[in-house]
Design an enzyme around this catalytic site. Sequence first.
Site, PDB file in Angstrom:
ATOM      1  N   GLU A 116      34.166  53.126  30.905  1.00  0.00           N
ATOM      2  CA  GLU A 116      32.942  53.407  30.141  1.00  0.00           C
ATOM      3  C   GLU A 116      31.920  52.294  30.389  1.00  0.00           C
ATOM      4  OE1 GLU A 116      33.919  54.045  26.042  1.00  0.00           O
ATOM      5  OE2 GLU A 116      35.223  55.739  26.482  1.00  0.00           O
TER       6      GLU A 116
ATOM      7  N   ASN B  80      30.740  50.029  28.567  1.00  0.00           N
ATOM      8  CA  ASN B  80      31.103  48.722  27.996  1.00  0.00           C
ATOM      9  C   ASN B  80      32.600  48.449  27.958  1.00  0.00           C
ATOM     10  OD1 ASN B  80      28.429  47.750  27.357  1.00  0.00           O
ATOM     11  ND2 ASN B  80      28.371  49.385  25.837  1.00  0.00           N
TER      12      ASN B  80
ATOM     13  N   ILE C 181      32.394  56.988  37.568  1.00  0.00           N
ATOM     14  CA  ILE C 181      33.403  58.014  37.827  1.00  0.00           C
ATOM     15  C   ILE C 181      33.195  58.639  39.209  1.00  0.00           C
ATOM     16  CG2 ILE C 181      34.505  60.118  36.968  1.00  0.00           C
ATOM     17  CD1 ILE C 181      34.641  57.582  35.069  1.00  0.00           C
TER      18      ILE C 181
ATOM     19  N   GLN D  61      30.913  38.425  61.805  1.00  0.00           N
ATOM     20  CA  GLN D  61      30.700  37.137  62.486  1.00  0.00           C
ATOM     21  C   GLN D  61      30.967  37.258  63.986  1.00  0.00           C
ATOM     22  OE1 GLN D  61      29.452  34.879  60.550  1.00  0.00           O
ATOM     23  NE2 GLN D  61      29.278  33.169  61.982  1.00  0.00           N
TER      24      GLN D  61
ATOM     25  N   GLU E  96      39.790  50.601  40.387  1.00  0.00           N
ATOM     26  CA  GLU E  96      41.180  50.794  39.942  1.00  0.00           C
ATOM     27  C   GLU E  96      41.860  49.479  39.580  1.00  0.00           C
ATOM     28  OE1 GLU E  96      43.705  53.776  41.728  1.00  0.00           O
ATOM     29  OE2 GLU E  96      41.952  54.814  42.502  1.00  0.00           O
TER      30      GLU E  96
ATOM     31  N   SER F 226      40.727  42.472  41.214  1.00  0.00           N
ATOM     32  CA  SER F 226      41.735  41.521  41.714  1.00  0.00           C
ATOM     33  C   SER F 226      42.283  40.666  40.585  1.00  0.00           C
ATOM     34  CB  SER F 226      41.121  40.624  42.800  1.00  0.00           C
ATOM     35  OG  SER F 226      40.861  41.372  43.967  1.00  0.00           O
ATOM     36  N   GLU F 227      41.405  40.327  39.634  1.00  0.00           N
ATOM     37  CA  GLU F 227      41.848  39.496  38.501  1.00  0.00           C
ATOM     38  C   GLU F 227      42.850  40.246  37.632  1.00  0.00           C
ATOM     39  OE1 GLU F 227      38.484  37.879  40.412  1.00  0.00           O
ATOM     40  OE2 GLU F 227      38.661  39.886  39.539  1.00  0.00           O
TER      41      GLU F 227
END
Length: 380
Positions: free
Chosen positions: A128, A130, A158, A337, A364, A367-368
């Site tokens: 959502e 927030n 979405i 590069q 999905e 990384s955290e």
Amino acid sequence: MIEFAQNELTHQVAQSARDFAQQYIKPHLMEWDESQEFPVHIFKELGKLGMMGVLVPESYGGTGLGYFEYSAVIQEIAKVCGSVGLSLAAHNSLCTGHIMTFGNDAQKKKYLPKLATAEFIGAWGLTEPNTGSDAGNMKTVAVKDGNNWKINGTKSWITHGKSGDVAVVICRTGEPRAKNNSTAFIVDRGTPGFSAGKKENKLGMRASETAEMIFDNCIIPDENRLGEVGEGFKQAMKILDGGRISIAALSLGIAKGAYEASIQYSKERQQFDQPIANFQAIGFKLADMATKIQAAELLINQACDLKMKGLPMTKESAMAKYYASEIAVEISTDAVQIFGGYGYTKDFPVEKFYRDSKLCTIGEGTSEIQKLVIAREILK
């Protein structure tokens, strides 16, 4: 390299996806990227090949294949276009996967054959405006009204939020932050009170549609409820376990695409009367790319193997998603590069891999969040 449970079928499926991508996607990918067109017709064609219902049992109109084949399909498509790979992954893993895993027989018979053939494009709504990772505090609420449910709220970011024919939506049915406070529902496009909102203008993955889904006194029958009341969040977490494999495969496909383009370019590009591949600075970059790709592939294969054996794989799928998405960004950056100034132009493929790769570290579960999942698993 360890092959796990891969066999000739996996290689045949991969070849089929590879041929499709070269013939039908590659000639148009930049035009779709520039215009942000969501190429629905391509998914209808993928549906004819069985690639929109890879994991769906044959009894429900799907291909009935396993996670190795599924991973191979996504990788081959993403090697050419991350956007098509992302939409393919979201359709298969999220919407279709949720109904397949938690739907009753009537729901499966009604929706799975149409999703598996891409007669229906699927969407899945958890996030959502927030609440991203903080899903226990959702504002989209479903209230029981006789034998119906009334849904109000907005879902954002979405995939197929505008073009999806059917959506699985997770709504809050209890108090904010209470335990077991959400429930999953199937909502058909065309249901009064269900509309599409803003379509996002994104850095990358531009041909994969990302839009809001708005619910304004949207009434659906109780028969559209997936599983028991209060089980929505638990269901979503299980679906994301498998979904992480698909995003890892998407990441790996992008990384492989950038790597293969870099190998080819470094052999062709001449400086100081020799191919730049001969220079150690370039050779070392390519060596790093190849090693990271192989490591990511092994992590993904391990997660697929555990999934196919029905064993716990929360940690392994999170590791695969975390590592593969991060190396996709690293490899596509190095690819730009290696290409130098040409890598920064839209005439060469690596700038698109570079833009597309970043989403993989966010979608999905960031990384955290993957590190959080891994940490919880190893500290159990």
